[in-house]
Write a protein that holds these residues in place. Structure first.
Motif, PDB file in Angstrom:
ATOM      1  N   ARG A   1       0.830  -1.211   0.000  1.00 19.79           N
ATOM      2  CA  ARG A   1       0.000   0.000   0.000  1.00 19.79           C
ATOM      3  C   ARG A   1       0.864   1.261   0.000  1.00 19.79           C
ATOM      4  NH1 ARG A   1      -1.772   4.534   1.226  1.00 19.79           N
ATOM      5  NH2 ARG A   1      -3.954   4.991   1.664  1.00 19.79           N
ATOM      6  N   ASP A   2       1.958   1.260   0.775  1.00 18.83           N
ATOM      7  CA  ASP A   2       2.856   2.415   0.821  1.00 18.83           C
ATOM      8  C   ASP A   2       3.502   2.670  -0.538  1.00 18.83           C
ATOM      9  OD1 ASP A   2       2.257   2.742   3.476  1.00 18.83           O
ATOM     10  OD2 ASP A   2       4.094   1.795   4.229  1.00 18.83           O
TER      11      ASP A   2
ATOM     12  N   SER B   1       1.071   4.244  -2.972  1.00 17.90           N
ATOM     13  CA  SER B   1       0.925   5.672  -2.667  1.00 17.90           C
ATOM     14  C   SER B   1       2.109   6.464  -3.213  1.00 17.90           C
ATOM     15  CB  SER B   1       0.825   5.897  -1.151  1.00 17.90           C
ATOM     16  OG  SER B   1      -0.321   5.277  -0.635  1.00 17.90           O
TER      17      SER B   1
ATOM     18  N   LYS C   1      -5.767   3.800  -7.580  1.00 14.10           N
ATOM     19  CA  LYS C   1      -6.588   4.245  -6.445  1.00 14.10           C
ATOM     20  C   LYS C   1      -7.471   3.114  -5.922  1.00 14.10           C
ATOM     21  CE  LYS C   1      -6.835   9.164  -7.666  1.00 14.10           C
ATOM     22  NZ  LYS C   1      -7.698  10.246  -8.183  1.00 14.10           N
TER      23      LYS C   1
ATOM     24  N   ILE D   1      -5.558   0.999  -3.683  1.00 15.57           N
ATOM     25  CA  ILE D   1      -5.362   1.660  -2.378  1.00 15.57           C
ATOM     26  C   ILE D   1      -6.641   1.577  -1.548  1.00 15.57           C
ATOM     27  CG2 ILE D   1      -4.915   3.888  -1.259  1.00 15.57           C
ATOM     28  CD1 ILE D   1      -3.002   4.511  -3.603  1.00 15.57           C
TER      29      ILE D   1
END
Length: 518
Positions: free
Chosen positions: A332-333, A336, A371, A374
């Motif tokens: 997830r990081d 981003s 997105k 995420i």
């Protein structure tokens, strides 16, 4: 990317030649003719093109090529080298010194993007440890100071200007004196846009120059003005004697060869290229990297610089990978971080072969898919995010809950977890190599040691072999990398830590030569 159509046509001509069954002098002449036609249609000066044609033909003498010589490599290298010479003025640009006030004055046509570029350059230097500021000496254009003030405030850069003072020379002098007393290292002076026929504005430009005594004067050229660029740059050179060029609006210029002609005409180095409207959309210009990107070979050094300038938070992920671990939160990081790097099409231009493979991939569609991935991670519990993903196999109902909570499908959740599993497997194989990589990164910026560390790291990566997304030579397998980027509904994106690990081999011409990093 810069001059995309030109790059495709030159690439197409090279590929047609190398695929030809009879790679003879006639086929070679046809390739040179197609390249020259593409350059002329992109507004490159016809005399420059004629000189390029002669140079390429002189570099490849079929009579002297032995039977065992790889003609394809010789031709590719000749074309690369001569295109580099075309954009290389062989003049060193100004290098500001830390601890000293360096005044940089901007000149150029109205509407070329000077004010925006001033802010971008101040931010670029600020990100590299310089104390930077802006002075608005444009009292001619309505709203000029408001625009600079808005841009500077957004970028958190100190600025100086006046809404009441109408004398630009006075404003410039006061601003520069103020910031010199405050010990700013980079003082950028924005001036009014002008035309070569506007003598009063040219006189004003000279007066500002005499008042602030800039260490460097930069001319801003709009990539879309075509062959006018050469005449305009000559006029500015004769009056202001600028020492560098910044080319703007290259993201929308199909025929930006005029700017290249201006460089050749004035023997002035291009120092930066504006690639978009965002404050980060400014790239340091290097002839080798520019031609490498133009020919679809990528710009690995540019990619490294871009990632480092964004100061992305990689500490936790790097630590995990060094330990052989890659959690869902790590994925997830990295997703981003990739979102922060800018349009996918821009990043693809820096990765060898990926720009061509992206084809018509839409930035907006790609960003939306990122997105959605995420959103899936954001619908997980803290325990699930910090897991290795096995809990989802043991309890499949978790995936159903997450799909509902994120507004996605179970299949998309499964695909994200498959990506995480693949990265976790990669982390295990990279465990030892990452520790060495971190040591190499800690030693960055120590002269020749950096180059040696990067080369050693690349050899270690090659020795690992067999990793997902890796080709036989240790560099990313672009087909599988593209599958990950474009299939985001099917496979996701590569993590930035592993991508950075692959950056040891820079883009350059086939067979070595001038393409290596300088």
């Amino acid at each position: 990317m810069v001059l995309q159509d030109l790059g495709r046509r030159i690439n197409g001509a090279l590929n047609d030649l190398t695929r030809s069954q009879n790679l003879d002098e006639k086929a070679f002449d046809g390739m040179v003719k197609e390249i020259c036609n593409a350059l002329v249609e992109s507004d490159v000066n016809i005399k420059l093109v004629a000189s390029l044609r002669t140079s390429i033909k002189r570099s490849v003498d079929f009579k002297e090529l032995g039977p065992g010589v790889n003609k394809k490599r010789v031709i590719q290298k000749a074309v690369f080298d001569e295109l580099v010479k075309l954009v290389d003025p062989h003049a060193e640009p100004f290098k500001p010194k830390k601890g000293k006030s360096n005044v940089i004055m901007f000149v150029g046509l109205q509407g070329a993007g000077k004010t925006t570029t001033c802010t971008k350059l101040a931010r670029w230097y600020q990100a590299r440890g310089f104390k930077a500021c802006l002075v608005c000496a444009d009292t001619f254009r309505a709203g000029a100071f408001d625009q600079l003030k808005q841009n500077a405030t957004k970028a958190k850069i100190p600025y100086f200007g006046s809404l009441t003072q109408t004398d630009p020379v006075q404003v410039a002098r006061e601003g520069v004196d103020k910031f010199k007393k405050e010990r700013f290292e980079i003082i950028i002076v924005d001036t009014s846009g002008r035309h070569r026929q506007e003598q009063d504005l040219f006189d004003e430009m000279v007066q500002i120059q005499q008042a602030v005594r800039p260490d460097q004067t930069i001319m801003v050229l709009d990539a879309s003005i075509g062959q006018q660029a050469e005449a305009q740059s000559r006029a500015f050179k004769e009056t202001a004697d600028f020492g560098a060029i910044v080319i703007t609006k290259t993201d929308g210029a199909a025929a930006g060869g005029g700017a290249i002609s201006a460089v050749a005409a004035t023997h002035t180095p291009i120092v930066f290229i504006g690639t978009g409207e965002h404050q980060y959309d400014l790239e340091r210009f290097q002839p080798n990297s520019f031609i490498s990107k133009l020919l679809g070979m990528g710009d690995m050094q540019g990619l490294v610089d871009h990632v480092q300038s964004l100061k992305l938070d990689q500490k936790d992920t790097m630590k995990h990978i060094a330990e052989g671990v890659f959690t869902v939160r790590d994925l997830r990081d990295q997703l981003s971080n990739i979102m922060k790097m800018g349009p996918l099409s821009k990043m693809a231009g820096m990765i060898p072969g990926l720009g061509n493979m992206m084809g018509g991939m839409d930035d907006e569609t790609g960003a939306m898919k990122l997105k959605r991935m995420i959103y899936i991670c954001d619908s997980m519990t803290e325990k699930e995010l910090d897991s290795d993903g096995k809990c989802f196999i043991q309890q499949p109902e978790r995936m159903t809950r997450i799909a509902r909570g994120s507004g996605t499908s179970v299949r998309e959740v499964e695909e994200l977890l498959t990506q995480q599993k693949m990265m976790a497997g990669m982390a295990k194989k990279m465990k030892g190599g990452m520790a060495n990589m971190q040591k190499a990164q800690a030693g960055m910026g120590r002269g020749r040691g950096q180059q040696q560390q990067m080369e050693a790291m690349q050899k270690r990566m090659q020795a690992m072999g067999g990793m997902p997304g890796m080709g036989g030579g240790g560099m990313p397998d672009m087909a599988s990398l593209m599958k990950q980027m474009g299939g985001m509904g099917g496979g996701g994106m590569p993590d930035m830590a592993s991508l950075m690990n692959m950056l040891g081999g820079g883009g350059g011409p086939p067979g070595g030569g001038r393409g290596g990093r300088r």
